[in-house]
Scaffold this active site. Structure first.
Site, short mmCIF file in Angstrom:
data_model
loop_
_atom_site.label_atom_id
_atom_site.label_comp_id
_atom_site.label_asym_id
_atom_site.label_seq_id
_atom_site.Cartn_x
_atom_site.Cartn_y
_atom_site.Cartn_z
CG ASP B 116 -2.11 0.91 1.05
OD1 ASP B 116 -2.48 1.18 -0.11
OD2 ASP B 116 -2.68 1.33 2.07
CG HIS B 123 -4.29 10.53 2.67
ND1 HIS B 123 -5.29 10.41 3.60
CD2 HIS B 123 -3.39 9.54 2.96
CE1 HIS B 123 -5.02 9.38 4.41
NE2 HIS B 123 -3.87 8.86 4.05
CD GLU B 187 -6.05 4.86 4.75
OE1 GLU B 187 -5.30 4.24 3.98
OE2 GLU B 187 -5.64 5.61 5.67
CD GLU B 189 -5.45 2.83 -0.22
OE1 GLU B 189 -4.70 2.17 -0.96
OE2 GLU B 189 -5.26 2.96 1.01
CG ASP B 219 -5.75 0.48 3.83
OD1 ASP B 219 -5.75 -0.57 4.48
OD2 ASP B 219 -4.92 1.40 4.01
NE ARG B 223 -7.82 6.23 9.79
CZ ARG B 223 -7.11 6.08 8.66
NH1 ARG B 223 -5.85 5.67 8.71
NH2 ARG B 223 -7.67 6.30 7.50
CD GLN B 226 -3.01 3.84 10.80
OE1 GLN B 226 -4.23 3.82 10.64
NE2 GLN B 226 -2.20 4.46 9.95
CE LYS B 239 -3.49 1.79 7.36
NZ LYS B 239 -4.25 2.68 6.47
CB THR B 243 -7.27 -4.93 2.13
OG1 THR B 243 -6.37 -4.67 3.21
CG2 THR B 243 -7.11 -3.88 1.04
CD GLU B 345 -7.54 12.54 4.41
OE1 GLU B 345 -7.08 13.35 3.62
OE2 GLU B 345 -7.75 11.34 4.12
#
Lengths: 397, 397
Positions: B116, B123, B187, B189, B219, B223, B226, B239, B243, B345
């Site tokens: 990844d 971002h 996420e 992507e 993904d 948080r 992480q 993570k 996925t 975000e």
């Protein structure tokens, strides 16, 4: 004792019996067991003497055998032990024994996911002092969880494979340069091979239901590439060019006498990492040789986190486990200077070069260097249990 | 135009033709191509009309087709285009067309290594401001190389798979807690699927010789897990639980009209990352939906690093590439608040909750939430090229 009449302290006596995949005479790969300095192909042998298990050894990998689980692992090991100790089988087995020298090994299983941990307090502390001087050597999370990250399974190679020095970016002063790594290093580790997968978290106590055995692992590392790339998402190209493992997997069953408690852990870990009653510390002594000269003897027994704790952590979030998953312990380093498992530590970031027996000095690896890692553990009755060597030689970029 | 009489702006018209693996009626998985809202199984079709390629579709994955390379990809695409546009084939093909609703998809290829990246400047800048306030939002290496890390290939799942909220450690004040993640995120992507492997570095200009096509990729990210674990070796359990990727791979051949130059890069990247004349920016617009409501429209065209640069970087150290390697772009975020590709975000680290159409507020995901990501790109003559949806619903821990 085996009818092969091996020395009592031979590290690959009948108490070890590691499994690999060999190409006799450079031919077709086939599963085999190692006894002494011989390889014994398993498909013909089980075909004659344990026919209900012969299918497990019919392919060119150990994948089917790994997936078969602890009861089958025990059954095959018991049968091999009987055949190799009862002189009545000598006539049947002896013609099949092949000299190791005629049997190059190949990667013995299909590597699914590869994860590398960071479980030696001495190693993590040394690296912290070298990379982040003036700050606490361990990050705040280090004693709460076994830190790990995923590596590249496609570049896991078998012992003996030559390793090409990687190219990459590095920062030198204010300049960004590109070229062959100037700080190519080793990391002496133990690797754990998963046999039985899982769709649910694996408790510490169920480690041996899933992990089949151990290999030595050299996590080749380009320190200059790594130092520039690794913030904030971790090591990538500094590691992904090659990871070498032993060609023979020593089963956990051979390491019962090597089990020991880990160090006292303070703070006490969360319940899912509590290994009381399920201690899987391992009293292994590693030896790292550079061009034949022993430069370090890292002791595995002092590792802070055990492989059972690593496995429990790796799956506690619900991540599934597969046959062929491989995870490394992280560099094994002891408290003494001559017990460090990387050149980064042995040369203290390059500041204190090693002087070798031929009076040459070394910080990091140079073209042609050959690195070999071996290990052994106590077995029953004073015997020794070997973990097969992992070796590799450096080619130019 | 196809004889299927699709609307001219249908994102899965004859200009798209993505490949997947379906289970018609829940039965045996088989490779198929998607046209409109139908799936067309490929083994029987190629058996009748392109017999020399039928073997590529005889298994339950696209692996053989992916490995076959650009000439074969082009040959099969040209044949499908002819068959689906020439009304003379209608009688032969129409009986084989299956409604998508009756064709659940499975993971279309065997995922080898999964990497990844972190290629959106917006971002990375947002995350830097949220996680490291008061420091420069981008790390010093960010504009010199596409930062990336390896993820867990064993937990890549196909669109539609439900995702269990992960358990894990987190730090709350001075306390270490364990439990279900309280900051479960997405996420949005783009993912790139490698067809042809390589034993040597892949230059930027050879991207399309190796990468077959693209998927959308979610993904999923915990948080809180992480944030506690990721220093110093990067994301791991935050993570590795899941996925998700689209069930259909849109070939690069369908994205020719979407190619665009990336942004001006300052400082100028090293020569191996210079993409002058081999620009693989992609003018795709993503849409992120939470329980059916669009919460973001991230533009892909503004990504700082292209997938060709990511591939060149990933292999420049000599790491080999394999059929089935998958790499993600990293979260796609644009400069505007409603173009951000993660809840981290969109809610600015939880400080600015989103208000949804039903007046509920949301920082991170709650039980039962359904997240879907779609995308489309310009095709020839004003048509649109779709990238198949990736969707998933959250189950309790």
């Amino acid at each position: 004792m085996s009818w092969l009449e091996l020395a009592p302290d031979h590290p690959f006596g009948v108490g070890t019996l590691p499994y690999g995949v060999v190409r006799p005479g450079g031919g077709v790969p086939q599963p085999a067991v190692r006894i002494g300095d011989r390889a014994l192909p398993l498909a013909p042998l089980t075909g004659r003497l344990l026919n209900q298990r012969a299918g497990l050894f019919a392919s060119s990998t150990l994948d089917a055998f790994l997936a078969a689980g602890p009861a089958v692992w025990a059954e095959v090991r018991a049968a091999l032990t009987e055949w190799l100790t009862d002189p009545g089988y000598r006539g049947q087995l002896e013609p099949d024994l092949l000299p190791l020298a005629d049997c190059p090994t190949v990667l013995p299983f299909t590597v699914a996911d590869y994860v590398d941990f960071y479980a030696s307090e001495h190693h993590a502390g040394n690296v912290g002092q070298i990379f982040r001087p003036g700050q606490p050597p361990l990050t705040p999370n280090w004693k709460h969880l076994p830190i790990g990250y995923h590596g590249r399974s496609g570049t896991v190679v078998v012992s003996g494979t030559e390793v090409r020095r990687p190219n990459g970016q590095r920062k030198v002063g204010d300049a960004i340069e590109f070229g062959p790594s100037l700080r190519l290093d080793i990391e002496a580790e133990l690797g754990f091979v998963v046999g039985v997968g899982s769709d649910r978290p694996v408790p510490v106590a169920e480690f041996a239901e899933h992990v089949f055995g151990v290999v030595l692992l050299n996590d080749w590392s380009a320190r200059d590439i790594q130092a520039w790339e690794y913030v904030p998402l971790g090591p990538f190209l500094g590691k992904s060019f090659a990871t070498s493992i032993s060609g023979w997997i020593t089963p956990l069953a051979a390491l019962e006498s090597a089990r020991c408690a880990g160090p006292v852990r303070d703070p006490r870990p969360l319940p899912y990492l509590d290994d009381t009653g399920a201690e899987w510390g391992l009293d292994l002594e590693l030896a790292v040789r550079l061009n034949g000269e022993t430069i370090s003897r890292p002791p595995y027994a002092q590792m802070y986190w055990t492989p059972a704790q690593m496995l429990a952590h790796m799956t506690v979030n619900g991540a599934s486990l597969r046959t062929g998953d491989l995870y490394g312990s992280g560099t094994v380093s002891g408290p003494e200077p001559d017990q460090r498992g990387s050149l980064l530590e042995l040369s203290w970031g390059g500041a204190e070069p090693l002087t070798l027996a031929d009076d040459s000095v070394r910080t990091f690896l140079v073209y042609g260097d050959q690195v070999s890692i071996t290990a052994s553990a106590p077995g029953p009755d004073g015997s020794r249990i070997g973990i097969a060597e992992v070796t590799g030689r450096i080619l130019p970029a």
